[in-house]
Each structure stands twice: as structure tokens, then as C-alpha cells.
Design an enzyme around this catalytic site. Structure first.
Site, mmCIF file in Angstrom:
data_model
loop_
_atom_site.group_PDB
_atom_site.id
_atom_site.type_symbol
_atom_site.label_atom_id
_atom_site.label_comp_id
_atom_site.label_asym_id
_atom_site.label_seq_id
_atom_site.Cartn_x
_atom_site.Cartn_y
_atom_site.Cartn_z
ATOM 1 N N LYS A 1 -13.660 -8.926 3.835
ATOM 2 C CA LYS A 1 -12.821 -10.038 4.065
ATOM 3 C C LYS A 1 -13.093 -11.263 3.871
ATOM 4 C CE LYS A 1 -9.383 -7.161 6.763
ATOM 5 N NZ LYS A 1 -8.858 -6.792 8.105
ATOM 6 N N ILE B 1 -0.909 -12.673 7.667
ATOM 7 C CA ILE B 1 -0.913 -13.972 7.453
ATOM 8 C C ILE B 1 -1.015 -14.646 6.108
ATOM 9 C CG2 ILE B 1 -2.392 -15.906 8.315
ATOM 10 C CD1 ILE B 1 -3.402 -14.119 10.644
ATOM 11 N N ASP C 1 -15.251 -4.012 7.347
ATOM 12 C CA ASP C 1 -13.996 -4.518 6.826
ATOM 13 C C ASP C 1 -13.943 -5.829 6.924
ATOM 14 O OD1 ASP C 1 -11.006 -3.958 6.807
ATOM 15 O OD2 ASP C 1 -10.891 -5.337 8.257
ATOM 16 N N VAL D 1 -6.253 -9.668 3.368
ATOM 17 C CA VAL D 1 -7.160 -10.317 4.410
ATOM 18 C C VAL D 1 -6.254 -10.785 5.556
ATOM 19 C CG1 VAL D 1 -8.677 -12.224 4.791
ATOM 20 C CG2 VAL D 1 -8.849 -11.026 2.518
ATOM 21 N N GLY E 1 -3.851 -9.432 7.278
ATOM 22 C CA GLY E 1 -2.412 -8.622 7.656
ATOM 23 C C GLY E 1 -1.430 -9.561 6.920
ATOM 24 N N GLU F 1 -2.730 -10.437 -1.059
ATOM 25 C CA GLU F 1 -2.702 -11.248 0.151
ATOM 26 C C GLU F 1 -2.707 -10.422 1.404
ATOM 27 O OE1 GLU F 1 -2.994 -13.866 2.557
ATOM 28 O OE2 GLU F 1 -2.141 -14.946 0.887
ATOM 29 N N VAL G 1 1.047 1.430 5.467
ATOM 30 C CA VAL G 1 1.491 0.278 4.872
ATOM 31 C C VAL G 1 2.432 0.709 3.890
ATOM 32 C CG1 VAL G 1 0.742 -1.584 3.414
ATOM 33 C CG2 VAL G 1 -0.873 -1.013 5.337
#
Ligand SMILES: NC(=O)c1ccc[n+]([C@@H]2O[C@H](COP(=O)([O-])OP(=O)(O)OC[C@H]3O[C@@H](n4cnc5c(N)ncnc54)[C@H](O)[C@@H]3O)[C@@H](O)[C@H]2O)c1
Ligand SMILES: N[C@@H](CCO)C(=O)O
Ligand code: NA
Length: 427
Positions: free
Chosen positions: A204, A135, A200, A131, A133, A128, A14
Site C-alpha cells: 500500500k 477510505i 500488505d 489501499v 479499505g 481504490e 469482499v
């Protein structure tokens, strides 16, 4: 015009894309923020690795020095893990920096405390990217739907497991091979156990439920099952029923309005349900609200560039806030809803009951289920070596009733085994 300075913590999947897009989109970012924004430094574990497109002079192995620099306005945390990330974020707040993070594990575990710390220092904490990626989901829930009442959030929020299940379903791939591929593509967590065991997705789900229902949901409140127990036989059984197996996160407001339930588990969903069409590492989330009705959010759930998109969106937001001398909306957990135990959650189930082939067995199985309040919706039977397999789906039943019925079936001498216990959703 003053330049806003950003400390980037982590230059992995990332972080490296965040750094690249900050460079290639610099002019647009400046125009949208109203001031130039540039990297002050990039904290890495090793500065001697080749990193194409990343300016070497910005690399540092001293993250502590970077986050305490007086010229840093925003810290972007994409190192992952909890303890070190929490300490660096807290230090950043103490030095007046706002923070953008993609770290669901940390936010789910310590979000309340971190929001309080941010508020006490008059800075922002945005996440943001944590959760689903790319979206946009947390900001719509926190801001766009702030005038409505959300009753349900349901969806696929882990790209790795969706990729693995999809490969098993569509290409007949084996589980280890599919997981290896998801890891190579940058979808999996540093330890992919977090993905496949559902940690994971549970993190979320806790974050989503907290924001959607304005309440506090801890990780321990989330019922969690991963995909490691899903077998090729389960996937074949789903196919035979016109379904597909997906790992779902489901957050429900209780009918009493005063409670919530939050769960992550594999489920069969019908092929004509929109979630069945979510392939590869894509995510999709349905939100149901009083006035809005049903909303669907869909897009890339994992990967460097999609996640960087969310990080950069947050970066623009917190930079705008900095320039305006304000902070955005923080946590709002005023509702203090109780979290219902999984035992009380009502769903349909699929079961495969292997039984001896003889008179009265079917009646016995139906009788045991009935005694526990579990009623059969459909079943079909298939002869197998030394007996029969009864593949059945049930009407809605509580988790407690289904578990008790399965235990009683397993205790019966004429039942050889109960397998394929998977919830059915979306019908
Ligand atoms: N990869 C995705 O698709 C994705 C999507 C959404 C959110 N996230 C989250 O983003 C974060 C980063 O994920 P990633 O996929 O980029 O992981 P990654 O392992 O590729 O990158 C993390 C980098 O941080 C470095 N690092 C770790 N500790 C450090 C420290 N103390 N100082 C400096 N560098 C340090 C590591 O060496 C690594 O290069 C995680 O919280 C993850 O959950 C990832
Ligand atoms: N490992 C996570 C990354 C995105 O949060 C996933 O596969 O969904
Ligand atoms: Na998102």
C-alpha cells in the site's frame, strides 16, 4: 438503454459483499451510472458451497471463459494473489473490459505494466479498495490533489495489525489470540503473514507513494518491518512514555525535492496524536501538501462491506467512463524520483539498554551514542536483577548512525543487551 455487464472474480469476504450490494443498490447504481448494471457471472473455486444471498445460477468455476465473454464490460477482481489475477486481468483488457481490483499485492508489484496494458486497450484500471479499505484516498490523491504538490503521506494502512496492536495495548490480549480474531472478522489476508510482516502495508505504501509523488516506487524500494518483533515490554515502555505503538506507513519527499523515502515499521506515537486514537481495524492517513496543508483521511480499513464500498465506487466510475467512451486518468510516473535508502532516514528512537550497575556505565553509554552522533533526549533508569535498564529516547538521528551506535553498545562488556529499539514519530 444497454445494460452494463460485470464479471465478478472471487466470492470471498469482499466479493460476496460486492455481489450483495450490487443487488440491493441496483436502482441507485443504475441512476448514478445512467444505465442498468448487472452481474454476468461470478467466478469461484467451488460452486457447491452455501452462499446466502448470492444467485447460484451466476456461479462458475471457469474464470477464463467469464472474462472473455464478449458481453462483459467490467471485470471486478477480488480473488487476491498475483499470477492468476494478473493473467485474468490482462485477458480482460484484451477483450475490451475495464477492471476494478482490490489487489494491492498485484498492483504494487505490476501496476506499471498493468496500467500500460489498460491504456493500450483503451480501458480503465481502478483500485481504490486496494489501499485503506473504505477510505477514499487514491482518487483524492490522483484527482483532487492533482494541482498541488504532496510532500508527505503518513498513516495506518493495515487494519489487521492495528487491530492486533490495539488489543495488545488496551485489553492486554496475546498476539496469537488477537490475530485469530482479526482473521475471523475478515480483516486479514488469505495468509496473515502478509499483514503481520508488513508486506500488505508495504504494498500500500508503494502504491500511495507512486500516486502521491507521481513517480515509480517498487516493492523493493520500501523499507519494511512488521509487528512480529513487537513485545508486551515494548507496549509497556510506550505506555510509560505516554505513547502507543502503531504500524505506520511513511512516504516522504526528500528535502532536495528529487528523492523520496518509503517505509513501513512499528513506531511509538504520543497519545495526544490523532493516529493514537485510531482503534481496531480502522485506518487513518495524513497527507501534507504545499497548498492544501495537512489533510486527514479516516475510516474502516478492512472488512467485506467497507471494501465493497470502494469497489462499487470504482465500478460506477468505470461504467460512467464506458458509457461516455472515455477512460479515467491512468498512472502518471513522470517525476522519476530517486528512492533514498533507509540508512539516510532521520527519526527519533526509543532504546532500552540493559547495563551492569556500576560507576561510569551511564557515561560510557552516552559516550558511545555521542561518538555515533546520536544524542539522548530523555532517559530514565530502573534497577533490574543484576543491573540497570536505561530506557531512553533520542533526538533525531539517521538510521545508519543509530544502527552503528547499537552495534557498538552491544560490543561493550558492560552492556548486557539493547532491546526495545522502536522509532518515535509524531512529535
Ligand atoms: N478482506 C479485506 O478486508 C480486504 C480489504 C481490501 C482489499 N482486500 C483484497 O481483496 C482481495 C480479496 O480479499 P478477500 O478478503 O475477499 O479474500 P478471500 O480469501 O475471502 O476471498 C477470495 C476468494 O477468491 C477465491 N478464489 C481464489 N482464486 C480463485 C480463482 N482462480 N477463481 C475463482 N475464485 C478464486 C477464493 O476461493 C476466495 O473465496 C485480496 O486481493 C485482498 O488483498 C481485502
Ligand atoms: N488485510 C488488509 C485488508 C485491507 O486491505 C488489512 O488488514 O488492512
Ligand atoms: Na481506499
Amino acid at each position: 438503454m444497454r445494460t452494463l455487464k460485470v464479471a465478478l472474480l472471487g466470492c470471498g469476504v469482499v466479493g460476496s459483499d460486492v455481489a450483495r450490494y450490487m443487488a440491493t443498490h441496483a436502482a441507485d447504481l443504475e441512476a448514478r451510472i445512467g444505465a442498468p448494471v448487472e452481474l454476468a457471472g461470478i467466478a469461484v473455486r467451488r460452486a457447491d458451497l452455501p452462499r446466502p444471498g448470492i444467485p447460484e445460477h451466476l456461479l462458475t468455476t471457469d474464470a477464463d471463459a467469464l472474462v472473455t465473454r464478449p458481453d462483459v464490460d467490467v471485470v471486478v477482481e477480488v480473488i487476491g494473489g498475483t499470477d492468476r489475477a494478473r493473467d485474468l486481468i490482462t485477458t480482460a483488457f484484451g477483450h475490451g473490459a475495464s477492471v476494478v481490483s482490490a489487489n494491492k499485492a498485484l498492483i504494487a508489484a505490476e501496476g506499471e505494466h498493468l496500467h500500460a496494458a489498460a491504456a493500450s486497450h483503451g480501458v480503465d484500471l481502478y483500485y481504490e479498495a486496494a489501499v485503506a479499505g473504505a477510505i477514499p484516498l487514491l482518487r483524492p490523491l490522483r484527482e483532487s490533489l492533482a494541482g498541488d504538490r504532496v510532500n508527505r503521506v503518513l498513516g495506518i494502512v493495515n487494519g489487521t495489525t492495528n487491530f492486533v496492536l490495539d488489543k495488545m495495548d488496551s485489553a492486554g490480549a496475546d498476539y496469537p489470540q488477537a490475530l485469530k480474531e482479526a482473521t475471523a472478522l475478515g480483516y486479514a489476508e488469505a495468509d496473515p503473514t502478509a499483514d503481520v510482516e508488513g508486506h500488505d502495508a508495504a504494498a500500500k505504501a508503494a502504491i500511495l507513494a507512486g500516486i502521491a509523488f507521481n513517480t515509480r516506487v517498487c516493492l523493493d524500494d520500501v523499507h519494511r518491518e512488521g509487528i512480529t518483533a513487537v513485545t508486551a515490554a515494548d507496549i509497556a515502555a510506550a505506555k510509560a512514555m505516554g505513547c502507543v505503538v502503531k504500524l505506520l506507513a511513511i512516504c516522504d519527499r526528500g528535502a532536495d525535492g528529487a528523492s523520496v523515502s518509503v517505509r513501513v515499521h512499528p513506531a511509538m506515537i504520543p497519545l495526544d496524536h490523532p493516529l493514537a486514537a485510531v482503534r481496531g481495524a480502522y485506518n487513518a492517513v495524513f497527507v501534507e501538501a504545499d497548498a492544501a496543508g495537512r489533510l486527514m483521511f479516516y475510516g474502516a480499513g478492512a472488512g467485506g462491506a467497507p471494501t465493497a464500498s470502494s469497489v462499487l465506487g470504482d465500478l460506477v466510475a468505470v461504467c460512467r467512463n464506458k458509457l461516455a467512451g472515455v477512460t479515467g486518468p491512468g498512472a502518471a510516473a513522470y517525476a522519476r524520483l530517486a528512492v533514498s535508502p533507509m540508512a539516510d532516514v532521520v527519526t527519533r528512537y526509543h532504546l532500552a539498554v540493559d547495563v551492569e550497575d556500576g560507576p561510569g556505565v551511564l557515561a560510557e553509554v552516552a559516550g558511545v551514542l555521542g561518538e555515533h552522533g546520536v544524542s539522548v533526549e530523555h532517559f530514565h533508569q530502573e534497577r533490574r536483577d543484576g543491573g540497570c535498564r536505561l530506557a531512553m529516547s533520542t533526538h533525531p538521528s539517521t538510521d545508519a548512525a543509530l544502527s552503528a551506535a547499537v552495534a557498538a553498545l552491544r560490543a561493550s562488556a558492560r552492556v548486557h543487551g539493547v532491546t526495545g529499539i522502536i522509532r518515535i514519530e509524531g512529535r
